[in-house]
Every structure is written in C-alpha cells, then in structure tokens.
Design a protein around this motif. Structure first.
Motif, PDB file in Angstrom:
ATOM      1  N   ARG A   1       0.833  -1.202   0.000  1.00  0.00           N
ATOM      2  CA  ARG A   1       0.000   0.000   0.000  1.00  0.00           C
ATOM      3  C   ARG A   1       0.861   1.243   0.000  1.00  0.00           C
ATOM      4  NH1 ARG A   1      -4.266   0.715   4.777  1.00  0.00           N
ATOM      5  NH2 ARG A   1      -2.369   0.166   5.923  1.00  0.00           N
ATOM      6  N   THR A   2       0.496   2.190  -0.850  1.00  0.00           N
ATOM      7  CA  THR A   2       1.154   3.491  -0.886  1.00  0.00           C
ATOM      8  C   THR A   2       0.099   4.574  -0.958  1.00  0.00           C
ATOM      9  OG1 THR A   2       3.097   2.612  -2.030  1.00  0.00           O
ATOM     10  CG2 THR A   2       2.761   4.981  -2.121  1.00  0.00           C
TER      11      THR A   2
ATOM     12  N   GLU B   1      -0.916   8.373  -1.875  1.00  0.00           N
ATOM     13  CA  GLU B   1      -0.509   9.517  -2.677  1.00  0.00           C
ATOM     14  C   GLU B   1      -1.563  10.599  -2.550  1.00  0.00           C
ATOM     15  OE1 GLU B   1       0.286   8.372  -6.674  1.00  0.00           O
ATOM     16  OE2 GLU B   1       2.024   7.122  -6.148  1.00  0.00           O
TER      17      GLU B   1
ATOM     18  N   ILE C   1       3.565  11.748  -0.826  1.00  0.00           N
ATOM     19  CA  ILE C   1       3.542  10.306  -0.628  1.00  0.00           C
ATOM     20  C   ILE C   1       3.491  10.055   0.877  1.00  0.00           C
ATOM     21  CG2 ILE C   1       4.790   8.135  -0.928  1.00  0.00           C
ATOM     22  CD1 ILE C   1       6.028   9.259  -3.432  1.00  0.00           C
TER      23      ILE C   1
ATOM     24  N   LYS D   1       2.434   7.169   4.384  1.00  0.00           N
ATOM     25  CA  LYS D   1       2.646   5.831   4.920  1.00  0.00           C
ATOM     26  C   LYS D   1       1.349   5.104   5.241  1.00  0.00           C
ATOM     27  CE  LYS D   1       5.069   3.321   8.590  1.00  0.00           C
ATOM     28  NZ  LYS D   1       5.978   3.412   9.755  1.00  0.00           N
TER      29      LYS D   1
ATOM     30  N   SER E   1       9.378   5.117  -3.120  1.00  0.00           N
ATOM     31  CA  SER E   1       8.347   4.310  -2.458  1.00  0.00           C
ATOM     32  C   SER E   1       8.254   2.912  -3.069  1.00  0.00           C
ATOM     33  CB  SER E   1       6.989   5.005  -2.553  1.00  0.00           C
ATOM     34  OG  SER E   1       6.630   5.223  -3.916  1.00  0.00           O
ATOM     35  N   ASP E   2       9.335   2.474  -3.724  1.00  0.00           N
ATOM     36  CA  ASP E   2       9.351   1.154  -4.351  1.00  0.00           C
ATOM     37  C   ASP E   2       9.574   0.063  -3.305  1.00  0.00           C
ATOM     38  OD1 ASP E   2       9.001   2.397  -6.782  1.00  0.00           O
ATOM     39  OD2 ASP E   2      11.152   2.478  -7.231  1.00  0.00           O
TER      40      ASP E   2
ATOM     41  N   SER F   1      11.804   0.236  -0.172  1.00  0.00           N
ATOM     42  CA  SER F   1      11.361   0.993   1.000  1.00  0.00           C
ATOM     43  C   SER F   1      10.395   0.199   1.880  1.00  0.00           C
ATOM     44  CB  SER F   1      10.684   2.291   0.549  1.00  0.00           C
ATOM     45  OG  SER F   1      11.572   3.083  -0.209  1.00  0.00           O
ATOM     46  N   ARG F   2      10.226  -1.076   1.588  1.00  0.00           N
ATOM     47  CA  ARG F   2       9.279  -1.904   2.332  1.00  0.00           C
ATOM     48  C   ARG F   2      10.009  -3.047   3.046  1.00  0.00           C
ATOM     49  NH1 ARG F   2       4.245  -0.650   0.624  1.00  0.00           N
ATOM     50  NH2 ARG F   2       4.089   0.616  -1.265  1.00  0.00           N
TER      51      ARG F   2
ATOM     52  N   THR G   1       2.676  -1.513   4.835  1.00  0.00           N
ATOM     53  CA  THR G   1       2.953  -0.085   4.713  1.00  0.00           C
ATOM     54  C   THR G   1       4.437   0.154   4.471  1.00  0.00           C
ATOM     55  OG1 THR G   1       3.282   0.176   7.089  1.00  0.00           O
ATOM     56  CG2 THR G   1       1.040   0.484   6.243  1.00  0.00           C
ATOM     57  N   LEU G   2       4.757   1.364   4.069  1.00  0.00           N
ATOM     58  CA  LEU G   2       6.153   1.730   3.856  1.00  0.00           C
ATOM     59  C   LEU G   2       6.925   1.646   5.158  1.00  0.00           C
ATOM     60  CD1 LEU G   2       5.693   4.843   1.553  1.00  0.00           C
ATOM     61  CD2 LEU G   2       6.642   2.640   0.862  1.00  0.00           C
TER      62      LEU G   2
ATOM     63  N   LEU H   1      10.889   6.088   3.800  1.00  0.00           N
ATOM     64  CA  LEU H   1      10.562   6.849   2.594  1.00  0.00           C
ATOM     65  C   LEU H   1      11.728   7.769   2.267  1.00  0.00           C
ATOM     66  CD1 LEU H   1       8.443   7.353   0.434  1.00  0.00           C
ATOM     67  CD2 LEU H   1       7.390   9.057   1.916  1.00  0.00           C
TER      68      LEU H   1
END
Length: 283
Positions: free
Chosen positions: A2-3, A5, A105, A107, A163-164, A167-168, A174-175, A178
């Motif tokens: 999940r991201t 925006e 962007i 979280k 946010s690719d 970053s997880r 969730t992120l 970031l």
C-alpha cells in the motif's frame, strides 16, 4: 503493498500554517530561522522566517493531514500520516494569484475522531500585480527595481522520494522508510521574444542569480506586508526556448528554462525561502 498519494492545489498564503508546513517539508524539513522582521513599526508583531534546501531531518520529517467527509455529526474523519512532499510547485501568470501544486507520498491512513476546523481565517491571495521575477548577474543585485518582463513563471522542487519495494519489508503492508533521492529544481518563465539576451546567455554559459517575490496585504499593526521570496544564487539558462507565435495578431514569445545549482562559493545553498508573516515561530 500500500502506498498513499495525495495532491493539493491551492492559493499560496504566507500567513497560512498549512502552506508554510508544506513549503518547509518540501525544502527537507531543516531548521527554520525566525526573527523579528526588520524595518517595521515599533511594537509590531511581524516575523521573518528563513529556510534553506536541506536533507530530510528526523525532527520534522513528515506531516499529517486530516479530511472530514460528510457533516460534523455523521461525517467520518480520515487521517493520513507519514506524508512527505515529493513535488512542490509555485506558479504565477497574468490575471491570476500565486498558486501552489503539491504532490505527496504517505505511509498510512486511519479513521479518527480528531475534530476539524469548520471555517478558515480570512486570507487574501497574492496577486500577480504585486509580484516580480528578477534575474541578475549576482544575488546582491537582486532588488525590487530589477526584474524581467515575464508573463508567467513557475518554480518546482522534485524530491524523488522512493516508495518502491526497497522501502518496504516482509511482514508489513505499509512503507518502512521513505528515503529522498537527489532533489531536482525546475525554474521556467515565459516572456516576449523581443531580445536575444536569454539566447546569448545560454550560448555563453553565463551564470546568473534569480529571485521571485510576491507580497500581499499589510498586516495588522504593521507597516510591512505579508510576503514570500525565493532566492536562487546560482542559475544558468539551459534552454532559451524556440520563439512561438499563436497567430497573425499575436506576439512572439519563448519559454526560458533555468538550471538551478547549489552555490559553491559564499551562500552554500541552491534555494532559500524567506517568508514574512505574523507567526512568531515554526519550531
């Protein structure tokens, strides 16, 4: 994964807390230097706030936005957290006020009971009539009487937030982080093509300093006006733009693009924002 925006388009107001928080975050969330504004009426409560482009710090690294959908009794309040400004643009053109366009962007999001303000304070947008766009040989030459005759201009920061998948982490939707990439700047202005100054400077690789300044109403109990000023001490014209004409009754125009660079000499920054309003501190 999940991201979140988000995008925001609004008039920029130097007195708006939200506008200044977004500007500060877009600049990396570095320290804001606040001081009593100079040249004001004795006893007036006006302040000058200065922020330079910086790395994203951990103290003010993210923002939170709440939005209520529905009425005050039955509506739901959505809270969006861990937001960072990925893109921030200020733009102005004839017959329009200074606008900001924000891309963010985040979280996570949740439903909350935090109440929302149902009214906004009275704030007047910054008119194009009270703005200027200046380009000179040095930052010290940027004054209120030096300006280019432009019909529109825009300044944009792109923080290239990542946010690719990197970053997880496994085990979370969730992120995890970031991280910001290399900040990029876009500075453009549209002007009449009645001189080859911009073209000659592009061909010669001439170094300039640039600044745009907008001011609004005089603040209560003060002789100063609320304002925002962005100073870029080291710019070069990367594209003078091909002359364009819209028809037989139109005038030749061109869009000039600038490369905004970090000043390696005295100032040490690429962009500096100075906001004057009636807020004492953003600490």
């Amino acid at each position: 994964g999940r991201t979140l925006e988000a995008s925001i388009e609004a008039y920029f107001s130097p007195r708006s807390l939200a506008c200044n928080y977004l500007l500060h975050n877009a600049f990396g969330g570095g320290a804001v230097v606040s001081a009593t504004a100079t040249g004001d009426t004795t006893g007036a409560s006006t302040f000058q706030h200065t922020v330079d482009i910086n790395n994203f710090l951990t103290t003010y690294s993210s923002l939170c936005i709440n939005a209520r959908k529905g009425d005050a009794t039955n509506g739901k309040i959505f809270e969006y957290s861990g937001l960072r400004v990925n893109e921030f643009e200020l733009s102005a053109e004839l017959d329009e006020a200074l606008m900001m366009n924000i891309g963010m962007i985040g979280k996570d999001a949740t439903i909350t009971s935090n109440s929302q303000a149902t009214s906004a304070s009275s704030q007047v947008p910054l008119s194009f009539i009270n703005g200027r766009f200046s380009v000179e040989s040095s930052a010290s030459s940027l004054t209120s009487t030096s300006f280019w005759n432009v019909q529109s201009m825009s300044f944009k920061i792109v923080n290239n937030l990542n946010s690719d998948a990197v970053s997880r982490r496994i085990g979370s939707d969730t992120l995890d982080v970031l991280p910001a990439g290399l900040a990029q700047f876009e500075l453009k202005a549209t002007l009449r093509f009645d001189t080859t100054t911009a073209y000659d400077a592009m061909m010669a690789g001439t170094r300039f300093a640039a600044e745009f300044y907008f001011e609004g109403n005089t603040m209560s109990g003060s002789k100063l006006r609320e304002s925002i000023k962005l100073t870029m001490p080291f710019v070069m014209i990367s594209d003078a733009g091909d002359p364009e004409i819209g028809g037989p009754n139109e005038v030749l125009t061109s869009e000039v693009s600038f490369a905004v660079l970090r000043d390696p000499t005295t100032s040490g920054y690429a962009v500096k924002a100075v906001v004057i309003n009636d807020t004492s501190s953003y600490a």
